[in-house]
Design a protein around this motif. Structure first.
Motif, short mmCIF file in Angstrom:
data_model
loop_
_atom_site.label_atom_id
_atom_site.label_comp_id
_atom_site.label_asym_id
_atom_site.label_seq_id
_atom_site.Cartn_x
_atom_site.Cartn_y
_atom_site.Cartn_z
N GLY A 121 0.49 -1.02 0.27
CA GLY A 121 -0.22 -0.07 -0.35
C GLY A 121 0.86 1.13 -0.11
N VAL A 122 0.55 2.15 -0.58
CA VAL A 122 1.02 3.72 -1.29
C VAL A 122 -0.31 4.37 -0.22
CG1 VAL A 122 2.60 4.93 -2.20
CG2 VAL A 122 2.50 2.34 -2.05
N GLY A 123 0.01 5.44 0.54
CA GLY A 123 -0.77 6.57 1.04
C GLY A 123 0.09 7.47 0.69
N THR A 124 -0.42 8.98 -0.18
CA THR A 124 0.07 10.18 -0.49
C THR A 124 -0.76 11.31 0.77
OG1 THR A 124 -1.39 10.57 -2.21
CG2 THR A 124 0.83 9.47 -2.67
N TYR A 125 0.72 11.57 1.46
CA TYR A 125 -0.61 12.72 1.95
C TYR A 125 0.62 13.74 2.14
CZ TYR A 125 -2.42 9.14 4.90
OH TYR A 125 -3.05 7.44 5.46
N TYR A 126 -0.24 14.83 1.20
CA TYR A 126 0.59 16.14 -0.04
C TYR A 126 0.36 17.05 1.97
CZ TYR A 126 0.09 13.72 -3.91
OH TYR A 126 0.45 13.07 -5.19
N GLY A 127 -0.58 17.13 2.35
CA GLY A 127 -0.85 18.82 3.07
C GLY A 127 0.44 18.29 4.24
N SER A 128 0.73 17.04 4.54
CA SER A 128 1.49 16.71 5.88
C SER A 128 3.56 16.02 5.01
CB SER A 128 1.40 15.93 7.22
OG SER A 128 0.01 15.43 7.68
N GLY A 129 3.41 16.36 4.02
CA GLY A 129 4.53 16.11 3.39
C GLY A 129 4.86 14.49 3.37
N PHE A 130 4.28 13.42 3.46
CA PHE A 130 4.76 12.20 3.79
C PHE A 130 4.16 11.10 2.67
CE2 PHE A 130 1.42 12.15 7.06
CZ PHE A 130 1.27 10.87 7.09
N VAL A 131 4.50 9.95 2.98
CA VAL A 131 4.20 8.58 2.32
C VAL A 131 4.12 7.65 2.99
CG1 VAL A 131 4.71 7.13 0.09
CG2 VAL A 131 5.14 9.65 -0.13
N HIS A 132 3.28 7.02 3.10
CA HIS A 132 2.65 5.89 3.90
C HIS A 132 2.92 5.05 2.38
CE1 HIS A 132 0.75 2.92 6.33
NE2 HIS A 132 0.55 2.07 5.00
N MET A 133 3.92 3.84 3.59
CA MET A 133 4.41 2.45 2.43
C MET A 133 3.72 1.13 3.71
SD MET A 133 8.15 3.91 0.78
CE MET A 133 8.17 5.27 0.79
N ASP A 134 3.29 0.33 2.69
CA ASP A 134 2.96 -0.67 3.66
C ASP A 134 3.40 -2.02 2.93
OD1 ASP A 134 0.35 -2.02 3.17
OD2 ASP A 134 -0.22 0.03 4.21
N CYS A 135 3.31 -3.39 3.34
CA CYS A 135 3.52 -4.69 2.90
C CYS A 135 2.13 -5.56 2.96
CB CYS A 135 4.66 -5.64 3.54
SG CYS A 135 4.10 -5.97 5.33
N GLY A 136 1.18 -4.67 2.46
CA GLY A 136 -0.50 -5.29 2.62
C GLY A 136 -0.47 -5.27 1.51
N PRO A 137 -1.57 -5.61 1.33
CA PRO A 137 -2.79 -5.32 -0.25
C PRO A 137 -1.95 -4.36 -1.30
CG PRO A 137 -4.04 -6.24 1.04
CD PRO A 137 -3.08 -5.61 1.80
N VAL A 138 -1.99 -4.47 -2.52
CA VAL A 138 -1.45 -2.93 -3.50
C VAL A 138 -2.55 -2.45 -3.88
CG1 VAL A 138 -0.35 -2.78 -5.79
CG2 VAL A 138 0.20 -4.52 -4.58
N ARG A 139 -1.98 -1.34 -2.73
CA ARG A 139 -3.61 -0.61 -3.50
C ARG A 139 -2.79 1.84 -3.02
NH1 ARG A 139 -2.03 -1.49 1.65
NH2 ARG A 139 -2.99 -0.96 3.12
N THR A 140 -3.92 2.19 -2.97
CA THR A 140 -3.09 3.71 -3.29
C THR A 140 -4.20 3.87 -2.64
OG1 THR A 140 -3.80 3.55 -5.27
CG2 THR A 140 -0.97 3.43 -4.94
N TRP A 141 -3.78 5.93 -1.70
CA TRP A 141 -4.69 6.27 -1.76
C TRP A 141 -4.05 7.32 -0.94
CZ3 TRP A 141 -2.78 2.42 0.79
CH2 TRP A 141 -2.11 2.76 2.12
N ASN A 142 -5.08 8.82 -0.95
CA ASN A 142 -5.39 10.24 -0.54
C ASN A 142 -5.58 9.86 1.25
OD1 ASN A 142 -3.36 10.64 -3.28
ND2 ASN A 142 -5.46 11.11 -4.07
N GLY A 143 -4.40 11.03 2.00
CA GLY A 143 -4.85 11.11 3.15
C GLY A 143 -4.78 12.46 3.42
#
Length: 143
Positions: A121-143
């Motif tokens: 999983g890859v989450g983008t957090y533009y307001g806070s300026g960071f990226v979440h990376m995990d080894c769970g299922p392949v997916r994306t989201w915007n926080g």
């Protein structure tokens, strides 16, 4: 390769010739502990693999700034009470996620590198300026 909120840094080789190095993984687990209460959880090496592969794809020498690795249930509950963007069953609770920042790369660039790994999983957090990376299922989201 990583620096943390507590001012610590780590630059360790954790894999040689197809084998993980147990002592290096222990060092990574300590580094990625819940810095708010010093609780530990074994960090899933697959998450470290995604972080390392993404870092390599970006061709940077700057270390990641680790904002959050393992989160204890207490820390996760506290963060959930302050923000709607914190999952109740976050993979941080299992030692399977990291929130990362680089000064030299944008959130978009970091997310693109992580997504190119097609490994979690890859989450983008533009307001806070960071990226979440995990080894769970392949997916994306915007926080």
């Amino acid at each position: 390769m990583y620096s943390g909120r507590t001012g610590e840094s780590i630059d360790t080789i954790y894999w040689i010739e197809g084998e993980y190095i147990p002592d290096a993984l222990k060092e990574i687990t300590y580094f990625m502990r819940d810095w708010r209460n010093a609780k530990l959880m074994g960090i899933d090496a697959r998450t470290v693999d995604i972080m390392a592969a993404s870092h390599s794809l970006m061709d940077v020498t700057e270390p990641y700034m680790l904002l959050s690795g393992y989160r204890s249930p207490e820390t996760n509950a506290m963060l959930r009470s302050r923000s709607g963007g914190v999952a109740k069953n976050s993979l941080h609770l299992k030692g399977q996620a990291a929130d990362l920042r680089l000064k030299s790369r944008s959130v978009k660039q970091m997310a693109a590198a992580a997504q190119a790994c097609s490994a979690g999983g890859v989450g983008t957090y533009y307001g806070s300026g960071f990226v979440h990376m995990d080894c769970g299922p392949v997916r994306t989201w915007n926080g």
